[in-house]
Design a protein around this motif. Structure first.
Motif, PDB file in Angstrom:
ATOM      1  N   VAL A  26      25.275  13.161  35.386  1.00  0.00           N
ATOM      2  CA  VAL A  26      26.244  12.195  35.904  1.00  0.00           C
ATOM      3  C   VAL A  26      25.548  10.866  36.170  1.00  0.00           C
ATOM      4  O   VAL A  26      25.992   9.814  35.724  1.00  0.00           O
ATOM      5  CB  VAL A  26      26.899  12.725  37.196  1.00  0.00           C
ATOM      6  N   VAL A  27      24.440  10.902  36.880  1.00  0.00           N
ATOM      7  CA  VAL A  27      23.728   9.675  37.231  1.00  0.00           C
ATOM      8  C   VAL A  27      23.002   9.095  36.023  1.00  0.00           C
ATOM      9  O   VAL A  27      23.061   7.894  35.759  1.00  0.00           O
ATOM     10  CB  VAL A  27      22.712   9.946  38.368  1.00  0.00           C
ATOM     11  N   ILE A  40      16.310  -5.789  37.311  1.00  0.00           N
ATOM     12  CA  ILE A  40      15.057  -5.059  37.092  1.00  0.00           C
ATOM     13  C   ILE A  40      14.088  -5.808  36.182  1.00  0.00           C
ATOM     14  O   ILE A  40      12.881  -5.797  36.410  1.00  0.00           O
ATOM     15  CB  ILE A  40      15.317  -3.633  36.569  1.00  0.00           C
ATOM     16  N   LEU A  94      15.426   3.852  35.291  1.00  0.00           N
ATOM     17  CA  LEU A  94      15.419   2.387  35.299  1.00  0.00           C
ATOM     18  C   LEU A  94      14.058   1.843  34.896  1.00  0.00           C
ATOM     19  O   LEU A  94      13.963   0.876  34.140  1.00  0.00           O
ATOM     20  CB  LEU A  94      15.806   1.874  36.683  1.00  0.00           C
ATOM     21  N   TYR A  95      12.996   2.476  35.367  1.00  0.00           N
ATOM     22  CA  TYR A  95      11.668   1.989  35.006  1.00  0.00           C
ATOM     23  C   TYR A  95      11.309   2.330  33.567  1.00  0.00           C
ATOM     24  O   TYR A  95      10.594   1.575  32.911  1.00  0.00           O
ATOM     25  CB  TYR A  95      10.603   2.496  35.997  1.00  0.00           C
ATOM     26  N   PHE A 138      23.844   5.093  44.809  1.00  0.00           N
ATOM     27  CA  PHE A 138      23.606   4.402  43.545  1.00  0.00           C
ATOM     28  C   PHE A 138      24.894   4.296  42.724  1.00  0.00           C
ATOM     29  O   PHE A 138      25.159   3.283  42.086  1.00  0.00           O
ATOM     30  CB  PHE A 138      22.533   5.144  42.745  1.00  0.00           C
ATOM     31  N   LEU A 139      25.717   5.374  42.777  1.00  0.00           N
ATOM     32  CA  LEU A 139      26.973   5.371  42.024  1.00  0.00           C
ATOM     33  C   LEU A 139      28.054   4.579  42.745  1.00  0.00           C
ATOM     34  O   LEU A 139      29.156   4.429  42.251  1.00  0.00           O
ATOM     35  CB  LEU A 139      27.454   6.811  41.808  1.00  0.00           C
ATOM     36  N   LEU A 151      25.994  18.262  42.485  1.00  0.00           N
ATOM     37  CA  LEU A 151      26.407  16.860  42.541  1.00  0.00           C
ATOM     38  C   LEU A 151      27.886  16.717  42.183  1.00  0.00           C
ATOM     39  O   LEU A 151      28.598  15.876  42.745  1.00  0.00           O
ATOM     40  CB  LEU A 151      25.545  16.006  41.596  1.00  0.00           C
ATOM     41  N   VAL A 170      32.231   9.659  36.598  1.00  0.00           N
ATOM     42  CA  VAL A 170      32.045   8.532  37.516  1.00  0.00           C
ATOM     43  C   VAL A 170      33.089   7.450  37.259  1.00  0.00           C
ATOM     44  O   VAL A 170      33.727   6.934  38.179  1.00  0.00           O
ATOM     45  CB  VAL A 170      30.617   7.951  37.365  1.00  0.00           C
ATOM     46  N   PRO A 183      13.923  10.342  42.506  1.00  0.00           N
ATOM     47  CA  PRO A 183      15.308  10.204  42.054  1.00  0.00           C
ATOM     48  C   PRO A 183      15.342   9.914  40.557  1.00  0.00           C
ATOM     49  O   PRO A 183      14.621   9.029  40.098  1.00  0.00           O
ATOM     50  CB  PRO A 183      15.838   8.995  42.840  1.00  0.00           C
ATOM     51  N   PHE A 217      17.482   8.492  38.578  1.00  0.00           N
ATOM     52  CA  PHE A 217      17.920   7.174  38.094  1.00  0.00           C
ATOM     53  C   PHE A 217      16.822   6.129  38.260  1.00  0.00           C
ATOM     54  O   PHE A 217      16.697   5.208  37.467  1.00  0.00           O
ATOM     55  CB  PHE A 217      19.193   6.724  38.808  1.00  0.00           C
ATOM     56  N   TRP A 218      15.987   6.301  39.248  1.00  0.00           N
ATOM     57  CA  TRP A 218      14.880   5.379  39.487  1.00  0.00           C
ATOM     58  C   TRP A 218      13.880   5.456  38.340  1.00  0.00           C
ATOM     59  O   TRP A 218      13.465   4.446  37.777  1.00  0.00           O
ATOM     60  CB  TRP A 218      14.236   5.743  40.826  1.00  0.00           C
ATOM     61  N   LEU A 248      18.683   0.037  45.650  1.00  0.00           N
ATOM     62  CA  LEU A 248      18.440   0.255  44.224  1.00  0.00           C
ATOM     63  C   LEU A 248      19.661  -0.140  43.416  1.00  0.00           C
ATOM     64  O   LEU A 248      19.555  -0.778  42.366  1.00  0.00           O
ATOM     65  CB  LEU A 248      18.091   1.729  43.969  1.00  0.00           C
ATOM     66  N   THR A 293      25.135   7.360  33.587  1.00  0.00           N
ATOM     67  CA  THR A 293      25.564   6.071  34.123  1.00  0.00           C
ATOM     68  C   THR A 293      24.479   5.024  33.920  1.00  0.00           C
ATOM     69  O   THR A 293      24.760   3.910  33.473  1.00  0.00           O
ATOM     70  CB  THR A 293      25.885   6.210  35.626  1.00  0.00           C
ATOM     71  N   VAL A 294      23.231   5.399  34.230  1.00  0.00           N
ATOM     72  CA  VAL A 294      22.127   4.457  34.087  1.00  0.00           C
ATOM     73  C   VAL A 294      21.984   3.999  32.637  1.00  0.00           C
ATOM     74  O   VAL A 294      21.792   2.818  32.363  1.00  0.00           O
ATOM     75  CB  VAL A 294      20.804   5.094  34.575  1.00  0.00           C
ATOM     76  N   GLU A 333      23.063  16.389  37.190  1.00  0.00           N
ATOM     77  CA  GLU A 333      22.239  15.182  37.237  1.00  0.00           C
ATOM     78  C   GLU A 333      22.571  14.237  36.099  1.00  0.00           C
ATOM     79  O   GLU A 333      22.314  13.035  36.189  1.00  0.00           O
ATOM     80  CB  GLU A 333      20.756  15.561  37.191  1.00  0.00           C
ATOM     81  N   ILE A 347      11.994   6.581  48.933  1.00  0.00           N
ATOM     82  CA  ILE A 347      12.690   7.854  48.699  1.00  0.00           C
ATOM     83  C   ILE A 347      11.686   8.910  48.254  1.00  0.00           C
ATOM     84  O   ILE A 347      11.664  10.028  48.770  1.00  0.00           O
ATOM     85  CB  ILE A 347      13.787   7.686  47.628  1.00  0.00           C
ATOM     86  N   LEU A 373      29.332   5.512  45.612  1.00  0.00           N
ATOM     87  CA  LEU A 373      30.253   6.472  46.215  1.00  0.00           C
ATOM     88  C   LEU A 373      29.711   6.993  47.543  1.00  0.00           C
ATOM     89  O   LEU A 373      30.202   7.965  48.082  1.00  0.00           O
ATOM     90  CB  LEU A 373      30.494   7.646  45.261  1.00  0.00           C
ATOM     91  N   LEU A 384      17.636  12.761  47.958  1.00  0.00           N
ATOM     92  CA  LEU A 384      17.911  12.479  46.553  1.00  0.00           C
ATOM     93  C   LEU A 384      19.415  12.431  46.300  1.00  0.00           C
ATOM     94  O   LEU A 384      19.911  11.565  45.579  1.00  0.00           O
ATOM     95  CB  LEU A 384      17.251  13.543  45.664  1.00  0.00           C
ATOM     96  N   ARG A 409      19.621  -3.271  40.699  1.00  0.00           N
ATOM     97  CA  ARG A 409      19.496  -2.681  39.383  1.00  0.00           C
ATOM     98  C   ARG A 409      19.523  -3.709  38.263  1.00  0.00           C
ATOM     99  O   ARG A 409      18.711  -3.681  37.348  1.00  0.00           O
ATOM    100  CB  ARG A 409      20.647  -1.697  39.226  1.00  0.00           C
TER     101      ARG A 409
END
Lengths: 286, 323, 314
Positions: free
Chosen positions: C255-256, A242, C149-150, A219-220, A127, C271, C143, C145-146, A235, C259-260, C253, A256, A222, A212, A239
């Protein structure tokens, strides 16, 4: 295609019902992407502030988002982006990984250089590599494909390299070489045909991971531009809502998961049908 | 001592199961050495694994039949269950001494492990027993070897270690599945000599599995010949070599080079059958020079040639019934 | 062993040098004049001239690289445009969060992945195995981040058990602040635990087909002892070598996830720096992560060799 060919192609799936379900889900995704305008109940871009953030109901099965857009319609249109990204990443990874792998295995000196270069690329977590490339190239759909594809260029070329080395040592390839077969002939007649099934396996896994990766980039902020419907964008936009509208994130996320899971199921079923010598390149069994 | 009755092993899902070993029956008396001979794929190794309770799961399984050790039924029991049931005095050594020892454990620990299971001892007593076992299999330099890892030992030494592990349970019967196939000829002779000597000294019976008739002739008391998952002939070794009754046994001997006799080797025509392909009649019929229509239709009878000689053939050699 | 360590270390060094060239090239590949990139849009011509000379941008590219690499070796990774502070100190601020997050994640991964993978392998082919393997594949298809979030929705917003964002340092607020990392680490652990689970299962199955496992069973050892002493021990050799990969996946990972959960770690720094066009920081983080990643892989590879007694002969 004749009946027997179809049966042979479906053999890995008929033996395993769960993989058959995976294949059906993927087919449904393709249909959704191709016929999105016919299938989507509403215009995915149509704003309607009067009905913003409505929970799922008879008119809007997946509910509506903060602008009153129909979530189901947007989710269906997003299948297009998912297929585009997946196909793009797979093509990029194959178009670069296969030549690098095959040529490296056939020409050891060139291979020494190329595989070192692949090692260097592998020193970057996937990533992070994608993010670095996005910074250089700028965020867009095409650049998402390149950025994610670059990460799978390495794994694909390594697998192809390993497989080709094995094939090259096979008796019939040795025999063809000793009879003076030229390299292009060797590649097209003996190497590539044998790489088709392992490549199919690799393609399904890469396709899954691309979903993914693209979702993360979107999501970011980018990845694809925010006005394009994609599950990741949906998403990202929803966000902040939520707590008020938990369903908004549920459906795109589920899409997804469904896509990636189905692809993994299909990849697993295909891999278990591979020649055992090739199977270990993909690690373990299912 | 060890009795196998109608042992039948099948593979595949229950609905489409195929028998790969059919109604195998034999017994071994105290101190007797029985040779089980057959080509690869004849089912001899599966038979031995089934007797040992080591059939891999999922995989081939015992569909019918009974395995008795010293009177107790051990058919459905794995080795550890047999130990608990007090019927654990059965041991096995394998074809590949190179891969049969755990590469990351020291030799001493691997032998001691077996000693602890069967003697229930540990510490000094167990180590004394390990030394005793090493002496029995003639491993010199015990202290050095016990601390060694398997890769530091030669193939012959490793097979001796395997035998030591096997002897830890004071076996009544030792199963040896082609124990010398992977070894050099000179080492083969030593290991075979050792096995025979141990049988005599410890009054231990042995089931010796091989494809090599030469080894059989030197080593065993009785022979059972397997083909296509069935025992096709069983006899004392002298009688079998002197007057074979089954056409397969005869053909097998014709494939064996003998320096004393100046004659051509005669290969067996055709190929060994794949399991499940022959459902009716004699398994050897397609390759048999004496086969008649009846051979392809009905399973041949078990014919008693003499008191200790049986053959599964409708037209056995030397009976006058040969065509 | 030592000659192998030297060889392997040498190869890593070569890879690192090559990777550093790529990272150095990064700032030159970003569209626009590196000077403007480094100073931002508000720079005066005087500043530009000064920096150009200071950085030696008038020199040949190879000299520039050597200067940059020399500085990097002495810990000077340049200055952040946004923070107007040395890049290294900016990165150092995120290290505590990232390290704790990664460690906590690895604990989950080990606690979940290895035991459940072992159970699946022992029950190979059963419905339990199929359920566990299927669940692992599902976890790898979600994913992160999903999930995150939950988790926030359920455990922070609805139940109010755990905090949803940020992380105050444990050096200021005490060890209880680790609760800020529970949800993020669980989020990150899901796909990686799935990976380790599948790998544990596969390598245990591989090992359980080995001849020496059959020997162990023939001795009459109980099944659990066979697993513990013979199968797991050998399978761990493979599993250990996967930890390097898992850790790399974590760095990525995170990274995401950072952020979340608005965690002040290295991942979110990347980021934010991308959005702020703070290129020296991006470059610095990538360099640090690559060095870490290569170092971890080297250590894992060498310890793998140490664990295997067969190595001394090779």
């Amino acid at each position: 295609m004749n009946g027997r060919g179809t049966a042979l192609l479906l053999a890995p799936f008929t033996a395993r019902p769960i993989a058959m379900i995976g294949l059906s889900v993927l087919l449904a995704m393709v249909v959704a992407a191709l016929f999105a305008p016919l299938l989507a109940p509403y215009d995915p871009y149509a704003l309607d502030p009067a009905i913003r953030l409505t929970p799922p109901n008879a008119l809007h099965w997946f509910g509506t988002d903060q602008y009153g857009r129909d979530t189901l319609s947007r989710a269906i249109y997003s299948a297009r982006m998912a297929l585009l990204i997946g196909a793009g990443v797979v093509s990029f990874a194959m178009a670069t990984g296969v030549p690098i792998g095959v040529l490296s295995a056939l020409f050891p000196r060139l291979g020494h250089v190329l595989m070192r270069a692949v090692d260097v690329l592998m020193a970057f977590p996937s990533l992070l590599l994608a993010l670095g490339l996005i910074v250089i190239l700028g965020p867009s759909v095409a650049n998402s494909i390149i950025a994610i594809g670059a990460a799978y260029l390495t794994t694909t070329s390594r697998i192809i390299y390993g497989l080709t080395l094995r094939l090259r040592a096979e008796t019939y390839v040795e025999a063809a070489r000793s009879m003076g077969a030229r390299t292009p002939w060797l590649i097209t007649r003996h190497i590539l045909p044998n790489l088709v099934s392992p490549l199919l396996v690799q393609a399904s896994f890469v396709f899954a991971f691309a979903q993914l990766g693209a979702a993360s980039l979107d999501f970011l902020g980018l990845g694809a531009s925010p006005d394009i419907p994609s599950w990741g964008n949906m998403l990202a936009e929803s966000r902040t809502f939520i707590t008020r509208a938990p369903w908004l994130l549920f459906f795109p996320g589920m899409m997804i998961v469904l896509t990636a899971f189905s692809l993994n199921l299909v990849g697993d079923a295909l891999r278990d049908r591979l020649d055992p010598r090739f199977r270990e390149m993909f690690g373990g069994e299912g | 001592m060890l009795a196998v009755r109608d042992l039948t092993i099948c593979v595949g899902p229950a609905a489409k199961a195929v028998d790969i070993v059919s109604a195998v029956t034999f017994s071994i008396d105290k101190g007797e050495v029985l040779g089980l001979v057959g080509e690869s794929g004849s089912g001899k190794s599966l038979t031995s694994l089934a007797i040992m309770g080591l059939l891999p799961t999922p995989g081939p399984r015992v569909r019918a039949g009974r395995i008795e050790l010293d009177g107790s039924d051990v058919t459905a029991l794995q080795p550890w269950q047999r130990v608990e049931a007090g019927a654990g005095r059965l041991a096995m050594i394998f074809q590949e001494p190179m891969t049969s020892l755990n590469p990351v454990l020291r030799i001493g620990d691997q032998i001691e492990e077996a000693v602890r299971v069967h003697d229930g001892t540990s510490g000094r007593l167990a180590r004394e027993r390990v030394r005793e076992l090493l002496d029995m299999v003639r491993i010199p330099d015990a202290a050095v070897q016990l601390a060694a890892f398997p890769h530091q030992l030669s193939g012959g030494m490793r097979q001796r270690v395997m035998i030591a592990i096997a002897l830890a349970c004071r076996p009544q019967v030792l199963i040896a599945d082609e124990p010398t196939t992977a070894l050099d000829v000179t080492i083969q002779v030593q290991i075979l000599g050792l096995l025979r000597e141990l049988c005599d000294r410890l009054d231990m019976a042995m089931l010796f599995i091989t494809h090599d008739l030469g080894v059989i002739a030197q080593l065993v008391d009785r022979v059972a010949v397997m083909y296509g998952g069935r025992v096709v002939e069983a006899a004392d070794v002298g009688e079998l070599f002197g007057a074979p009754s089954h056409h397969y046994t005869r053909a097998l001997m014709d494939c064996m080079p003998a320096p004393s006799r100046q004659r051509r080797l005669r290969p067996i025509p055709g190929q060994a059958p794949r399991p499940g392909t022959i459902t009716a009649g004699c398994v050897f019929a397609p390759r048999c020079v004496a086969a008649r229509d009846v051979c392809r239709e009905a399973l041949p009878p078990q014919i008693r040639i003499s008191e200790r000689h049986e053959a599964l053939c409708a037209f056995p050699l030397g009976s006058g019934r040969s065509p | 062993m030592w000659s192998y360590a030297l060889k392997r270390g040498g190869a890593t060094a070569v890879t690192l040098v090559a990777a550093s060239v790529v990272i150095f090239a990064f700032i030159h590949l970003v569209p626009g004049d590196p000077i403007y990139i480094l100073l931002g849009d508000t720079a005066t011509p005087d500043q530009i001239d000064a920096l150009r000379r200071q950085l030696g941008l008038d020199q040949p590219i190879i000299v520039q690289y050597l200067r940059w690499a020399g500085h990097a070796l002495s810990g000077d990774l340049g200055r952040s445009i946004f923070f107007q502070a040395p890049v290294l100190s900016v990165i150092a601020d995120g290290v505590e969060t990232s390290t704790l997050l990664a460690s906590m994640t690895m604990i989950w991964v080990l606690l979940i992945g290895v035991p459940i993978g072992t159970i699946a392998a022992m029950r190979h082919g059963s419905w339990l195995d199929q359920c566990l393997s299927g669940a692992a594949m599902l976890m790898a298809s979600v994913p992160t981040f999903w999930v995150g979030l939950y988790l926030i929705l359920v455990f922070a917003a609805w139940l109010g058990w755990l905090p949803s964002s940020g992380y105050p340092s444990i050096f200021e607020g005490g060890i209880a602040n680790l609760r800020y990392l529970i949800l993020p680490s669980l989020t990150l652990a899901a796909p990686n635990a799935a990976l380790i689970l599948r790998l544990t299962r596969a390598s245990m199955l591989d090992v359980s087909r080995e001849d020496y496992v059959r020997t162990a069973r023939a001795k009459g050892i109980r099944p659990w002892q066979v697993v513990r002493r013979h199968i797991l021990r050998n399978a761990l050799l493979t599993i250990v070598s996967a930890f390097g990969f898992t850790f790399a996946a974590l760095l990525s990972e995170a990274v995401v996830t950072e952020t979340v959960f608005a965690l002040p770690g290295i991942g979110r720094l990347v980021v934010q720096s991308i959005l702020r066009r703070d290129y020296p920081v991006i470059q610095g983080v990538i360099l640090v992560v690559v060095v870490l990643y290569l170092a971890i892989n080297l250590v894992v590879d060498l310890s793998y060799r140490l664990l295997d007694p067969r190595v001394e002969l090779q």
